[in-house]
Design a protein around this motif. Structure first.
Motif, PDB file in Angstrom:
ATOM      1  N   ALA A 197      40.543  32.591  35.293  1.00  0.00           N
ATOM      2  CA  ALA A 197      41.290  32.492  36.560  1.00  0.00           C
ATOM      3  C   ALA A 197      42.565  32.536  36.357  1.00  0.00           C
ATOM      4  O   ALA A 197      43.412  31.568  36.641  1.00  0.00           O
ATOM      5  CB  ALA A 197      40.749  31.123  37.042  1.00  0.00           C
ATOM      6  N   ASP A 198      42.801  33.485  35.296  1.00  0.00           N
ATOM      7  CA  ASP A 198      44.300  33.682  34.904  1.00  0.00           C
ATOM      8  C   ASP A 198      44.721  35.325  35.333  1.00  0.00           C
ATOM      9  O   ASP A 198      43.941  36.327  34.994  1.00  0.00           O
ATOM     10  CB  ASP A 198      44.463  33.338  33.500  1.00  0.00           C
ATOM     11  CG  ASP A 198      46.147  33.691  33.159  1.00  0.00           C
ATOM     12  OD1 ASP A 198      46.547  34.620  33.001  1.00  0.00           O
ATOM     13  OD2 ASP A 198      46.597  32.542  32.845  1.00  0.00           O
ATOM     14  N   ALA A 199      45.942  35.344  36.180  1.00  0.00           N
ATOM     15  CA  ALA A 199      46.236  36.692  36.826  1.00  0.00           C
ATOM     16  C   ALA A 199      46.472  37.571  35.379  1.00  0.00           C
ATOM     17  O   ALA A 199      46.248  38.789  35.788  1.00  0.00           O
ATOM     18  CB  ALA A 199      47.247  36.336  37.566  1.00  0.00           C
ATOM     19  N   LEU A 200      47.109  37.190  34.490  1.00  0.00           N
ATOM     20  CA  LEU A 200      47.357  38.229  33.381  1.00  0.00           C
ATOM     21  C   LEU A 200      46.221  38.673  32.489  1.00  0.00           C
ATOM     22  O   LEU A 200      45.996  39.599  31.971  1.00  0.00           O
ATOM     23  CB  LEU A 200      48.357  37.705  32.384  1.00  0.00           C
ATOM     24  CG  LEU A 200      49.621  37.422  33.026  1.00  0.00           C
ATOM     25  CD1 LEU A 200      50.692  37.044  32.113  1.00  0.00           C
ATOM     26  CD2 LEU A 200      50.299  38.845  33.614  1.00  0.00           C
ATOM     27  N   GLU A 215      46.053  49.675  37.062  1.00  0.00           N
ATOM     28  CA  GLU A 215      45.380  49.227  38.609  1.00  0.00           C
ATOM     29  C   GLU A 215      45.701  48.426  39.300  1.00  0.00           C
ATOM     30  O   GLU A 215      46.259  47.101  38.702  1.00  0.00           O
ATOM     31  CB  GLU A 215      43.805  49.040  37.982  1.00  0.00           C
ATOM     32  CG  GLU A 215      43.260  50.351  37.263  1.00  0.00           C
ATOM     33  CD  GLU A 215      41.588  49.743  36.835  1.00  0.00           C
ATOM     34  OE1 GLU A 215      40.942  49.413  37.723  1.00  0.00           O
ATOM     35  OE2 GLU A 215      41.339  49.913  35.544  1.00  0.00           O
ATOM     36  N   PRO A 216      45.738  48.485  40.611  1.00  0.00           N
ATOM     37  CA  PRO A 216      45.944  47.398  41.247  1.00  0.00           C
ATOM     38  C   PRO A 216      45.126  46.143  41.407  1.00  0.00           C
ATOM     39  O   PRO A 216      43.889  46.468  41.155  1.00  0.00           O
ATOM     40  CB  PRO A 216      46.216  47.968  42.756  1.00  0.00           C
ATOM     41  CG  PRO A 216      45.508  49.135  42.893  1.00  0.00           C
ATOM     42  CD  PRO A 216      45.304  49.601  41.311  1.00  0.00           C
ATOM     43  N   TYR A 217      45.748  45.064  41.401  1.00  0.00           N
ATOM     44  CA  TYR A 217      44.619  43.820  41.229  1.00  0.00           C
ATOM     45  C   TYR A 217      45.502  42.649  42.053  1.00  0.00           C
ATOM     46  O   TYR A 217      46.396  42.353  41.883  1.00  0.00           O
ATOM     47  CB  TYR A 217      44.412  43.643  40.011  1.00  0.00           C
ATOM     48  CG  TYR A 217      43.126  42.755  39.629  1.00  0.00           C
ATOM     49  CD1 TYR A 217      41.806  43.025  39.664  1.00  0.00           C
ATOM     50  CD2 TYR A 217      43.207  41.231  39.540  1.00  0.00           C
ATOM     51  CE1 TYR A 217      40.554  42.479  39.651  1.00  0.00           C
ATOM     52  CE2 TYR A 217      42.101  40.377  39.561  1.00  0.00           C
ATOM     53  CZ  TYR A 217      40.877  40.921  39.603  1.00  0.00           C
ATOM     54  OH  TYR A 217      39.761  40.352  39.448  1.00  0.00           O
ATOM     55  N   SER A 218      44.371  41.965  42.985  1.00  0.00           N
ATOM     56  CA  SER A 218      45.166  40.718  43.604  1.00  0.00           C
ATOM     57  C   SER A 218      44.082  39.618  43.579  1.00  0.00           C
ATOM     58  O   SER A 218      43.055  39.597  43.145  1.00  0.00           O
ATOM     59  CB  SER A 218      45.268  41.109  45.040  1.00  0.00           C
ATOM     60  OG  SER A 218      44.105  41.371  45.597  1.00  0.00           O
ATOM     61  N   VAL A 219      44.719  38.647  44.063  1.00  0.00           N
ATOM     62  CA  VAL A 219      43.484  37.434  44.170  1.00  0.00           C
ATOM     63  C   VAL A 219      42.653  37.737  45.117  1.00  0.00           C
ATOM     64  O   VAL A 219      41.316  37.328  44.764  1.00  0.00           O
ATOM     65  CB  VAL A 219      44.207  36.180  44.759  1.00  0.00           C
ATOM     66  CG1 VAL A 219      44.939  36.637  46.111  1.00  0.00           C
ATOM     67  CG2 VAL A 219      43.559  34.962  44.575  1.00  0.00           C
ATOM     68  N   GLY A 220      42.609  38.674  45.939  1.00  0.00           N
ATOM     69  CA  GLY A 220      41.527  39.178  46.851  1.00  0.00           C
ATOM     70  C   GLY A 220      40.318  39.863  46.092  1.00  0.00           C
ATOM     71  O   GLY A 220      39.129  39.592  46.113  1.00  0.00           O
ATOM     72  N   HIS A 221      40.961  40.623  44.992  1.00  0.00           N
ATOM     73  CA  HIS A 221      39.980  41.391  44.133  1.00  0.00           C
ATOM     74  C   HIS A 221      39.194  40.234  43.277  1.00  0.00           C
ATOM     75  O   HIS A 221      38.020  40.203  43.195  1.00  0.00           O
ATOM     76  CB  HIS A 221      40.743  42.223  43.265  1.00  0.00           C
ATOM     77  CG  HIS A 221      41.330  43.389  43.908  1.00  0.00           C
ATOM     78  ND1 HIS A 221      42.586  43.555  44.258  1.00  0.00           N
ATOM     79  CD2 HIS A 221      40.762  44.716  44.196  1.00  0.00           C
ATOM     80  CE1 HIS A 221      42.921  44.866  44.688  1.00  0.00           C
ATOM     81  NE2 HIS A 221      41.796  45.326  44.748  1.00  0.00           N
ATOM     82  N   TRP A 222      39.972  39.475  42.587  1.00  0.00           N
ATOM     83  CA  TRP A 222      39.539  38.534  41.932  1.00  0.00           C
ATOM     84  C   TRP A 222      38.240  37.659  42.859  1.00  0.00           C
ATOM     85  O   TRP A 222      37.315  37.220  42.046  1.00  0.00           O
ATOM     86  CB  TRP A 222      40.342  37.471  41.428  1.00  0.00           C
ATOM     87  CG  TRP A 222      40.031  36.282  40.472  1.00  0.00           C
ATOM     88  CD1 TRP A 222      39.566  36.478  39.257  1.00  0.00           C
ATOM     89  CD2 TRP A 222      39.371  35.029  40.712  1.00  0.00           C
ATOM     90  NE1 TRP A 222      39.077  35.275  38.735  1.00  0.00           N
ATOM     91  CE2 TRP A 222      38.986  34.424  39.546  1.00  0.00           C
ATOM     92  CE3 TRP A 222      39.606  34.102  42.095  1.00  0.00           C
ATOM     93  CZ2 TRP A 222      38.512  33.020  39.691  1.00  0.00           C
ATOM     94  CZ3 TRP A 222      38.924  32.880  42.047  1.00  0.00           C
ATOM     95  CH2 TRP A 222      38.762  32.398  40.995  1.00  0.00           C
ATOM     96  N   LEU A 223      38.554  37.128  43.775  1.00  0.00           N
ATOM     97  CA  LEU A 223      37.864  36.453  44.614  1.00  0.00           C
ATOM     98  C   LEU A 223      36.508  36.954  44.966  1.00  0.00           C
ATOM     99  O   LEU A 223      35.454  36.438  44.827  1.00  0.00           O
ATOM    100  CB  LEU A 223      38.234  35.960  45.739  1.00  0.00           C
ATOM    101  CG  LEU A 223      37.511  34.910  46.577  1.00  0.00           C
ATOM    102  CD1 LEU A 223      37.544  33.475  45.915  1.00  0.00           C
ATOM    103  CD2 LEU A 223      38.624  34.548  47.928  1.00  0.00           C
ATOM    104  N   LEU A 274      40.323  32.358  51.320  1.00  0.00           N
ATOM    105  CA  LEU A 274      41.369  33.267  51.546  1.00  0.00           C
ATOM    106  C   LEU A 274      41.421  34.184  52.714  1.00  0.00           C
ATOM    107  O   LEU A 274      40.331  34.824  53.021  1.00  0.00           O
ATOM    108  CB  LEU A 274      41.167  34.212  50.158  1.00  0.00           C
ATOM    109  CG  LEU A 274      42.638  35.222  50.217  1.00  0.00           C
ATOM    110  CD1 LEU A 274      43.851  34.561  49.791  1.00  0.00           C
ATOM    111  CD2 LEU A 274      42.342  36.326  48.937  1.00  0.00           C
ATOM    112  N   ALA A 275      42.390  34.241  53.624  1.00  0.00           N
ATOM    113  CA  ALA A 275      42.415  35.340  54.673  1.00  0.00           C
ATOM    114  C   ALA A 275      42.051  36.630  54.288  1.00  0.00           C
ATOM    115  O   ALA A 275      43.019  37.240  53.074  1.00  0.00           O
ATOM    116  CB  ALA A 275      43.906  35.209  55.264  1.00  0.00           C
ATOM    117  N   GLU A 276      41.413  37.540  55.068  1.00  0.00           N
ATOM    118  CA  GLU A 276      41.209  38.717  54.647  1.00  0.00           C
ATOM    119  C   GLU A 276      42.208  39.505  55.469  1.00  0.00           C
ATOM    120  O   GLU A 276      41.877  40.283  56.398  1.00  0.00           O
ATOM    121  CB  GLU A 276      39.633  39.109  55.137  1.00  0.00           C
ATOM    122  CG  GLU A 276      38.487  38.584  54.058  1.00  0.00           C
ATOM    123  CD  GLU A 276      38.396  39.308  52.896  1.00  0.00           C
ATOM    124  OE1 GLU A 276      38.886  40.339  52.661  1.00  0.00           O
ATOM    125  OE2 GLU A 276      38.170  38.280  52.119  1.00  0.00           O
TER     126      GLU A 276
END
Length: 179
Positions: free
Chosen positions: A42-45, A78-86, A116-118
């Motif tokens: 759960a670490d963004a990097l 590559e783009p990546y966000s908290v939404g991807h992670w979730l 998280l809002a979609e």
């Protein structure tokens, strides 16, 4: 070692948060080795394949000792966000192994525990417009283009957060706070 998970149902996730190099990953590994389950990043990097050393990501030897998920699986471009992670986290939960979720990215934990809002994807042309605005006129111009509710809720000194908020407003007509 004392069984730290004794009495906790096996399906119950464990969340471990804290600063870099505080021993979170080692604790997560010991818990999984002792009680079963899977260590989940759960670490963004640490999602990126090029950040093993700089992010205190578990070594290859540590990763081989127990199942690990969501580490080093995203290319640096590559783009990546908290939404991807979730969304990926939902797939991990469906595996049925107790997740020991470890990291320092509070937004990931908040999204997991509170939702998280979609928000719709931002079109590439809006992202390009935002990049040009930030480079040409600076962060202050981008902040000036935000709605008041969103501006009151985000870190206005964080260019990535401001740009994301600006892009969402531009693409959807709704401020990020409204989502």
């Amino acid at each position: 070692m004392e069984n730290l998970l004794a009495g906790i149902p096996k399906e119950r996730p464990v969340l471990i948060a804290g600063p870099t190099a505080s021993g979170k990953s080692g604790l997560a590994l010991r818990l999984v080795e002792q009680a079963g389950g899977v260590v989940v990043n759960a670490d963004a990097l640490q999602v990126y394949d090029c950040w093993r050393v700089l992010s205190a990501r578990p070594s290859a030897a540590e990763e081989a000792r127990a199942p690990h998920r969501l580490y080093g699986h995203v290319g640096r471009e590559e783009p990546y966000s908290v939404g991807h992670w979730l969304r990926e986290m939902r797939a991990v939960l469906a595996e049925g192994l107790r997740p020991v979720i470890v990291g320092g990215t509070g937004l990931y934990f908040t999204a997991l525990t509170e939702g998280l809002a979609e928000v719709p994807e931002v079109p590439a042309e809006v992202r390009a417009e935002a990049d040009a605005l930030l480079c040409g006129e600076g962060l202050a111009a981008m902040v000036a283009g935000l709605d008041a509710a969103t501006a009151g809720r985000i870190d206005l000194a964080n260019p990535a957060r401001v740009q994301r908020a600006w892009e969402v407003l531009r693409a959807t007509g709704r401020g990020l706070a409204a989502w």
